[in-house]
Design a protein around this motif. Sequence first.
Motif, PDB file in Angstrom:
ATOM      1  N   THR A  40       0.820  -1.204   0.000  1.00 27.55           N
ATOM      2  CA  THR A  40       0.000   0.000   0.000  1.00 27.55           C
ATOM      3  C   THR A  40       0.856   1.256   0.000  1.00 27.55           C
ATOM      4  OG1 THR A  40      -0.126  -0.057   2.412  1.00 27.55           O
ATOM      5  CG2 THR A  40      -1.903  -1.141   1.185  1.00 27.55           C
ATOM      6  N   CYS A  41       2.147   1.070   0.242  1.00 22.87           N
ATOM      7  CA  CYS A  41       3.064   2.201   0.341  1.00 22.87           C
ATOM      8  C   CYS A  41       4.459   1.732  -0.077  1.00 22.87           C
ATOM      9  CB  CYS A  41       3.067   2.694   1.790  1.00 22.87           C
ATOM     10  SG  CYS A  41       4.267   3.952   2.166  1.00 22.87           S
ATOM     11  N   LEU A  42       5.179   2.577  -0.774  1.00 15.38           N
ATOM     12  CA  LEU A  42       6.565   2.267  -1.126  1.00 15.38           C
ATOM     13  C   LEU A  42       7.451   2.736   0.022  1.00 15.38           C
ATOM     14  CD1 LEU A  42       8.608   1.232  -3.213  1.00 15.38           C
ATOM     15  CD2 LEU A  42       8.697   3.559  -4.116  1.00 15.38           C
ATOM     16  N   VAL A  43       8.058   1.801   0.714  1.00 12.72           N
ATOM     17  CA  VAL A  43       8.888   2.123   1.882  1.00 12.72           C
ATOM     18  C   VAL A  43      10.333   2.291   1.423  1.00 12.72           C
ATOM     19  CG1 VAL A  43       9.658   1.342   4.150  1.00 12.72           C
ATOM     20  CG2 VAL A  43       7.336   0.832   3.388  1.00 12.72           C
ATOM     21  N   THR A  44      10.868   3.484   1.667  1.00 10.19           N
ATOM     22  CA  THR A  44      12.252   3.790   1.274  1.00 10.19           C
ATOM     23  C   THR A  44      13.071   4.270   2.470  1.00 10.19           C
ATOM     24  OG1 THR A  44      11.649   6.033   0.645  1.00 10.19           O
ATOM     25  CG2 THR A  44      11.565   4.359  -1.078  1.00 10.19           C
ATOM     26  N   CYS A  45      12.547   4.084   3.660  1.00 10.47           N
ATOM     27  CA  CYS A  45      13.257   4.514   4.865  1.00 10.47           C
ATOM     28  C   CYS A  45      13.759   3.285   5.612  1.00 10.47           C
ATOM     29  CB  CYS A  45      12.338   5.349   5.748  1.00 10.47           C
ATOM     30  SG  CYS A  45      10.883   4.449   6.308  1.00 10.47           S
ATOM     31  N   GLY A  46      14.450   3.524   6.718  1.00 11.25           N
ATOM     32  CA  GLY A  46      14.996   2.414   7.491  1.00 11.25           C
ATOM     33  C   GLY A  46      16.023   1.656   6.676  1.00 11.25           C
ATOM     34  N   PRO A  47      16.041   0.330   6.764  1.00 14.00           N
ATOM     35  CA  PRO A  47      17.027  -0.433   6.008  1.00 14.00           C
ATOM     36  C   PRO A  47      16.758  -0.415   4.503  1.00 14.00           C
ATOM     37  CG  PRO A  47      15.500  -1.918   7.073  1.00 14.00           C
ATOM     38  CD  PRO A  47      15.197  -0.535   7.583  1.00 14.00           C
ATOM     39  N   ARG A  72      16.635   2.071   2.766  1.00 12.43           N
ATOM     40  CA  ARG A  72      17.502   3.099   2.172  1.00 12.43           C
ATOM     41  C   ARG A  72      18.751   2.481   1.574  1.00 12.43           C
ATOM     42  NH1 ARG A  72      18.580   6.806   7.152  1.00 12.43           N
ATOM     43  NH2 ARG A  72      18.410   4.756   8.055  1.00 12.43           N
ATOM     44  N   PHE A  73      19.166   1.321   2.103  1.00  5.31           N
ATOM     45  CA  PHE A  73      20.430   0.699   1.713  1.00  5.31           C
ATOM     46  C   PHE A  73      20.259  -0.495   0.774  1.00  5.31           C
ATOM     47  CE2 PHE A  73      20.627   2.246   6.129  1.00  5.31           C
ATOM     48  CZ  PHE A  73      21.420   3.361   5.910  1.00  5.31           C
ATOM     49  N   THR A  74      19.138  -1.185   0.887  1.00  8.80           N
ATOM     50  CA  THR A  74      18.872  -2.357   0.068  1.00  8.80           C
ATOM     51  C   THR A  74      17.366  -2.467  -0.156  1.00  8.80           C
ATOM     52  OG1 THR A  74      19.015  -4.770  -0.062  1.00  8.80           O
ATOM     53  CG2 THR A  74      18.923  -3.828   2.135  1.00  8.80           C
ATOM     54  N   ARG A  75      16.989  -2.929  -1.347  1.00 13.61           N
ATOM     55  CA  ARG A  75      15.562  -3.070  -1.640  1.00 13.61           C
ATOM     56  C   ARG A  75      14.978  -4.316  -0.984  1.00 13.61           C
ATOM     57  NH1 ARG A  75      17.021  -1.767  -7.373  1.00 13.61           N
ATOM     58  NH2 ARG A  75      16.342  -3.869  -7.949  1.00 13.61           N
ATOM     59  N   ASN A  76      15.810  -5.217  -0.519  1.00  8.32           N
ATOM     60  CA  ASN A  76      15.345  -6.478   0.061  1.00  8.32           C
ATOM     61  C   ASN A  76      16.046  -6.786   1.388  1.00  8.32           C
ATOM     62  OD1 ASN A  76      13.613  -7.561  -2.217  1.00  8.32           O
ATOM     63  ND2 ASN A  76      15.513  -7.088  -3.275  1.00  8.32           N
ATOM     64  N   PRO A  77      15.858  -5.937   2.394  1.00  6.45           N
ATOM     65  CA  PRO A  77      16.596  -6.163   3.642  1.00  6.45           C
ATOM     66  C   PRO A  77      16.192  -7.447   4.374  1.00  6.45           C
ATOM     67  CG  PRO A  77      14.990  -4.419   3.931  1.00  6.45           C
ATOM     68  CD  PRO A  77      15.018  -4.748   2.472  1.00  6.45           C
ATOM     69  N   GLU A 123      10.810   3.308  -9.946  1.00  9.48           N
ATOM     70  CA  GLU A 123      11.968   3.337 -10.855  1.00  9.48           C
ATOM     71  C   GLU A 123      13.088   4.180 -10.281  1.00  9.48           C
ATOM     72  OE1 GLU A 123      10.422   4.750 -14.565  1.00  9.48           O
ATOM     73  OE2 GLU A 123       9.869   2.740 -15.230  1.00  9.48           O
ATOM     74  N   ARG A 124      12.735   5.344  -9.746  1.00  9.22           N
ATOM     75  CA  ARG A 124      13.739   6.224  -9.153  1.00  9.22           C
ATOM     76  C   ARG A 124      14.388   5.542  -7.944  1.00  9.22           C
ATOM     77  NH1 ARG A 124      11.152  11.395  -7.713  1.00  9.22           N
ATOM     78  NH2 ARG A 124      10.405  10.191  -5.961  1.00  9.22           N
ATOM     79  N   TYR A 125      13.593   4.883  -7.129  1.00  6.02           N
ATOM     80  CA  TYR A 125      14.112   4.144  -5.973  1.00  6.02           C
ATOM     81  C   TYR A 125      15.085   3.049  -6.419  1.00  6.02           C
ATOM     82  CZ  TYR A 125      13.956   0.938  -1.959  1.00  6.02           C
ATOM     83  OH  TYR A 125      14.284   0.098  -0.937  1.00  6.02           O
ATOM     84  N   CYS A 126      14.752   2.342  -7.479  1.00  4.53           N
ATOM     85  CA  CYS A 126      15.625   1.274  -7.990  1.00  4.53           C
ATOM     86  C   CYS A 126      16.955   1.812  -8.494  1.00  4.53           C
ATOM     87  CB  CYS A 126      14.934   0.502  -9.118  1.00  4.53           C
ATOM     88  SG  CYS A 126      13.588  -0.546  -8.542  1.00  4.53           S
ATOM     89  N   ARG A 127      16.922   2.987  -9.100  1.00  8.45           N
ATOM     90  CA  ARG A 127      18.173   3.577  -9.605  1.00  8.45           C
ATOM     91  C   ARG A 127      19.120   3.955  -8.464  1.00  8.45           C
ATOM     92  NH1 ARG A 127      14.811   6.120 -13.401  1.00  8.45           N
ATOM     93  NH2 ARG A 127      14.707   8.005 -12.163  1.00  8.45           N
ATOM     94  N   HIS A 128      18.582   4.271  -7.297  1.00  7.87           N
ATOM     95  CA  HIS A 128      19.414   4.741  -6.199  1.00  7.87           C
ATOM     96  C   HIS A 128      19.678   3.696  -5.117  1.00  7.87           C
ATOM     97  CE1 HIS A 128      19.359   8.747  -7.821  1.00  7.87           C
ATOM     98  NE2 HIS A 128      18.047   8.708  -7.887  1.00  7.87           N
ATOM     99  N   THR A 129      18.987   2.561  -5.180  1.00 15.53           N
ATOM    100  CA  THR A 129      19.114   1.540  -4.133  1.00 15.53           C
ATOM    101  C   THR A 129      19.341   0.177  -4.770  1.00 15.53           C
ATOM    102  OG1 THR A 129      17.521   2.831  -2.846  1.00 15.53           O
ATOM    103  CG2 THR A 129      18.021   0.626  -2.055  1.00 15.53           C
TER     104      THR A 129
END
Length: 157
Positions: free
Chosen positions: A80-87, A89-94, A147-153
């Motif tokens: 329901t939400c794209l989470v880009t905080c917490g871990p 920020r460093f990996t898309r699959n923590p 897409e932007r999140y994938c380019r940076h993480t």
Amino acid sequence: MNAYRAKPLNFPWPPFIYGAAVLIALALARLVPIPVAKGHGWFPWLIGAALIVLAISLDLWAVKSLLDRRTAVLPHRCATCLVTCGPFRFTRNPIYLGYTLLMIGLGLVTVNPWFFIAAIGAVALTTLFAIRKEERHLLSRFGFEFERYCRHTARWI
């Protein structure tokens, strides 16, 4: 049903993939033991224990981040939400990274090289059967933002 409403997975495969990998590593250690040089001392055990603590901490931090944003934790539920905080920020699959670090830590603690081989297999299967479908789901739900999140993480690390 359109892609926006489709579930990423029909079944939460990753926990079962990693669980099976652990069982396979334990079984193979009994059936086909790989000789390991003796005299390794406490150092591998200490590193393994640290990796296990890191893995559990990473998983808990990721789950907390998902719960804080009120989005799905289980991989077979719609996000329901794209989470880009917490871990995230460093990996898309923590969470999956935590599972992998846990397997490596178990391999060091038990001095069982099969855990390393099983971890590689679990990473490949999880990427093939879960992550790619989850990424398609997130792309259909969040588009350019994902897409932007994938380019940076990075996907893993």
